[in-house]
Design an enzyme around this catalytic site. Structure first.
Site, PDB file in Angstrom:
ATOM      1  N   PHE A 180     -18.122  15.014 -26.484  1.00  0.00           N
ATOM      2  CA  PHE A 180     -17.719  14.121 -27.581  1.00  0.00           C
ATOM      3  C   PHE A 180     -17.668  12.656 -27.162  1.00  0.00           C
ATOM      4  CE2 PHE A 180     -13.409  13.626 -25.961  1.00  0.00           C
ATOM      5  CZ  PHE A 180     -13.264  14.784 -25.196  1.00  0.00           C
TER       6      PHE A 180
ATOM      7  N   LYS B  63       0.474   7.607 -23.411  1.00  0.00           N
ATOM      8  CA  LYS B  63       0.993   7.986 -24.729  1.00  0.00           C
ATOM      9  C   LYS B  63       2.483   7.622 -24.776  1.00  0.00           C
ATOM     10  CE  LYS B  63      -3.057  10.232 -24.666  1.00  0.00           C
ATOM     11  NZ  LYS B  63      -3.292  11.435 -23.912  1.00  0.00           N
TER      12      LYS B  63
ATOM     13  N   ASP C 268       2.553  20.257 -20.724  1.00  0.00           N
ATOM     14  CA  ASP C 268       1.769  19.051 -20.943  1.00  0.00           C
ATOM     15  C   ASP C 268       2.697  18.196 -21.805  1.00  0.00           C
ATOM     16  OD1 ASP C 268       0.211  17.008 -21.868  1.00  0.00           O
ATOM     17  OD2 ASP C 268      -1.540  18.245 -22.265  1.00  0.00           O
TER      18      ASP C 268
ATOM     19  N   ARG D  17     -12.196  15.484 -34.134  1.00  0.00           N
ATOM     20  CA  ARG D  17     -11.555  16.550 -33.356  1.00  0.00           C
ATOM     21  C   ARG D  17     -11.937  17.855 -34.043  1.00  0.00           C
ATOM     22  NH1 ARG D  17      -9.203  14.565 -28.330  1.00  0.00           N
ATOM     23  NH2 ARG D  17     -11.433  14.571 -28.104  1.00  0.00           N
TER      24      ARG D  17
ATOM     25  N   PHE E 232      -6.431  21.608 -24.922  1.00  0.00           N
ATOM     26  CA  PHE E 232      -6.743  20.187 -24.983  1.00  0.00           C
ATOM     27  C   PHE E 232      -7.976  19.966 -24.105  1.00  0.00           C
ATOM     28  CE2 PHE E 232      -6.651  15.745 -23.779  1.00  0.00           C
ATOM     29  CZ  PHE E 232      -6.670  15.180 -25.052  1.00  0.00           C
ATOM     30  N   THR E 233      -8.800  18.998 -24.493  1.00  0.00           N
ATOM     31  CA  THR E 233     -10.125  18.824 -23.876  1.00  0.00           C
ATOM     32  C   THR E 233     -10.073  18.734 -22.346  1.00  0.00           C
ATOM     33  OG1 THR E 233      -9.894  16.466 -24.307  1.00  0.00           O
ATOM     34  CG2 THR E 233     -11.140  17.753 -25.920  1.00  0.00           C
TER      35      THR E 233
ATOM     36  N   TYR F 110       0.834  -1.211   0.000  1.00  0.00           N
ATOM     37  CA  TYR F 110       0.000   0.000   0.000  1.00  0.00           C
ATOM     38  C   TYR F 110       0.868   1.260   0.000  1.00  0.00           C
ATOM     39  CZ  TYR F 110      -3.796   3.208   0.839  1.00  0.00           C
ATOM     40  OH  TYR F 110      -4.690   4.235   0.697  1.00  0.00           O
TER      41      TYR F 110
END
Ligand SMILES: *Cc1c(COP(=O)(O)O)cnc(C)c1O
Length: 456
Positions: free
Chosen positions: A448, A258, A215, A382, A124-125, A72
């Protein structure tokens, strides 16, 4: 003839995929409300919905998964991950999160106060959602060229320093908690930012006492473009380039799904100790202990290994050049795409593909739906649907109305890319027959993902 690098791996495990008939796909798209997010994965032949979490992991990563320390607190895999991030990205402190948006949530809560402005090189969303949910206003400071799908520019993701300066003049530096710098810019087509631009933005930030958070979701791919396109970097390693990029930032949010070559995971990395303490206070509320942040020990182990594989040049070269292969085939056939081709995806320009459709009949959404019916290839809208509604409840009308063909890492071959190219080219030949869509269901935020449509 242009050449493309062959696969720098061999295939040890295979996952059979189903070939469906056009009749089956017609039934499925109606069931899914013409939203490719709602199609069952089993009904898809080639899945280019996203490169997020769709990576094929290596034998070394699967081996690392067996070495999961599921304690943990204080798992050894956390320390492996921390070491990998410190070594490759160069930040001091690492807070694991379940994925990128977990890190965005924590960063936005720590940094943003109501009435603040957050400049960024295109939205970005999920990033914008968290900025706005904390009372901030996103301000687009990407160069104008990024909004023009036909303009050729080697670093189309660059920040326009004049726009940044204008914002500081108008609202004052005290109202700007940080500059959000995306490498690469997903919604501009996976376009990179130059090192020179990062250096200039850093100088600007120092002058005005501003912080910079990257980002860094696809920073390795950004580093590849710097190596290929920017003077002085041809002989530097990807690791050296990434370290320099990150040296111009105060920290980063990361979607491990990614660049880090894993199916789940993310992190927030920071240099400032006080901010790190605040991040630890929040991570326990939203994600988990600061030594796992929503990830299993084995997932942290796979991500630590993935970070080292991501900076391996033969992998990265094949990854980015395979994307270019698909783009080159489409461009050669006259299909309108975003140029230059970016690092993770080829973007169809739906406004030019379907010029007979008004933007509020959702050209990109309908193109993605038709491509699926035509071929079993799944892609993603997009455009206007992703952009959502403004404060007054009106559609935002983004200049770019795109369909993203996103290539998962190490999953598909050049033959798969040919299937995709042939399908898009066939659809382009009968584009006049394609009709627009209207909503039958629309969620109030991030619409979306779950929206449903019918043909007009
Ligand atoms: C995917 C992505 C995110 C969010 O990360 P998740 O892991 O999906 O939560 C943020 N920024 C960019 C540019 C992304 O592509």
């Amino acid at each position: 003839m242009r050449t493309y690098p062959p696969e720098p791996f061999r295939i040890k495990v295979v996952e059979p995929v189903k070939m469906t008939s056009q009749a089956e796909r017609e039934e499925e798209i109606v069931r899914a409300g013409y939203n490719t997010f709602l199609i069952q994965s089993e009904q898809v032949y080639i899945d280019l919905l996203t490169d997020s979490g769709t990576t094929a992991m290596s034998d070394a990563q699967w081996g690392a998964m067996m070495m999961g320390d599921e304690a943990y607190a204080g798992s050894k895999n956390f320390y492996q991950l921390e070491r990998a991030v410190q070594e490759v990205y160069g930040f001091k402190y690492v807070v694991p999160t379940h994925q990128g948006r977990g890190a965005e949530n924590i960063l936005s809560r720590i940094m943003i106060r109501p009435g603040d402005y957050v400049p960024g090189n295109m939205y970005f969303t999920t990033t914008r959602y968290h900025q706005e949910a904390n009372g901030g206003k996103f301000v687009d400071v990407v160069i104008d060229e990024a909004h023009d799908s036909e303009y050729i520019h080697p670093f189309k993701g660059n920040i326009d320093l004049k726009k940044l300066e204008k914002l500081v003049d108008e609202v004052g530096a005290a109202k700007i908690p940080y500059i959000c710098l995306a490498t690469t810019v997903n919604l501009a087509g996976g376009q990179p930012v130059s090192m020179q631009n990062m250096r200039e933005v850093k100088e600007f930030a120092v002058k005005h006492g501003l912080k910079i958070f990257q980002d860094a979701t696809r920073c390795m791919e950004n580093a590849y473009f710097i190596k290929k396109r920017e003077a002085g970097y041809a002989n530097k390693t990807i690791k050296e380039i990434v370290r320099e990029m990150m040296s111009y930032a105060d920290g980063c949010t990361m979607s491990g799904k990614k660049d880090c070559l894993v199916n789940i995971g993310g992190f927030l990395a920071l240099n400032d100790h006080d901010l790190y303490v605040k991040a630890c206070e929040l991570v326990v509320v939203f994600e988990g202990m600061p030594s796992y942040g929503g990830m299993a020990g084995r997932d942290m182990a796979a991500m630590a290994q993935g970070i080292y594989e991501a900076i391996d040049y033969p992998y990265l070269e094949h990854r980015v050049e395979q994307v270019r292969y698909l783009g080159d085939r489409l461009a050669a056939a006259g299909v309108p795409i975003v140029l230059p081709v970016g690092g993770h995806a080829v973007y169809l320009d739906a406004k030019r593909f379907l010029p007979h459709l008004a933007q509020d009949t959702f050209p990109a959404q309908t193109l993605a739906a038709h491509l699926y019916v035509e071929s079993g290839v799944r892609s993603m809208e997009r455009g206007i649907i992703s952009a959502g509604r403004d404060e007054e409840g009106k559609h935002r009308y983004p200049k770019l109305e795109l369909v993203r063909l996103t290539i998962p890492r190490r999953v598909y071959t050049y033959a798969h890319m040919d299937v995709v190219a042939d399908a898009v080219i066939a659809l382009y030949a009968k584009r006049d027959t394609i009709r627009g869509l209207r909503f039958t269901y629309e969620a109030p935020s991030l619409r979306f993902f779950t929206a449903r449509f019918e043909l007009i």
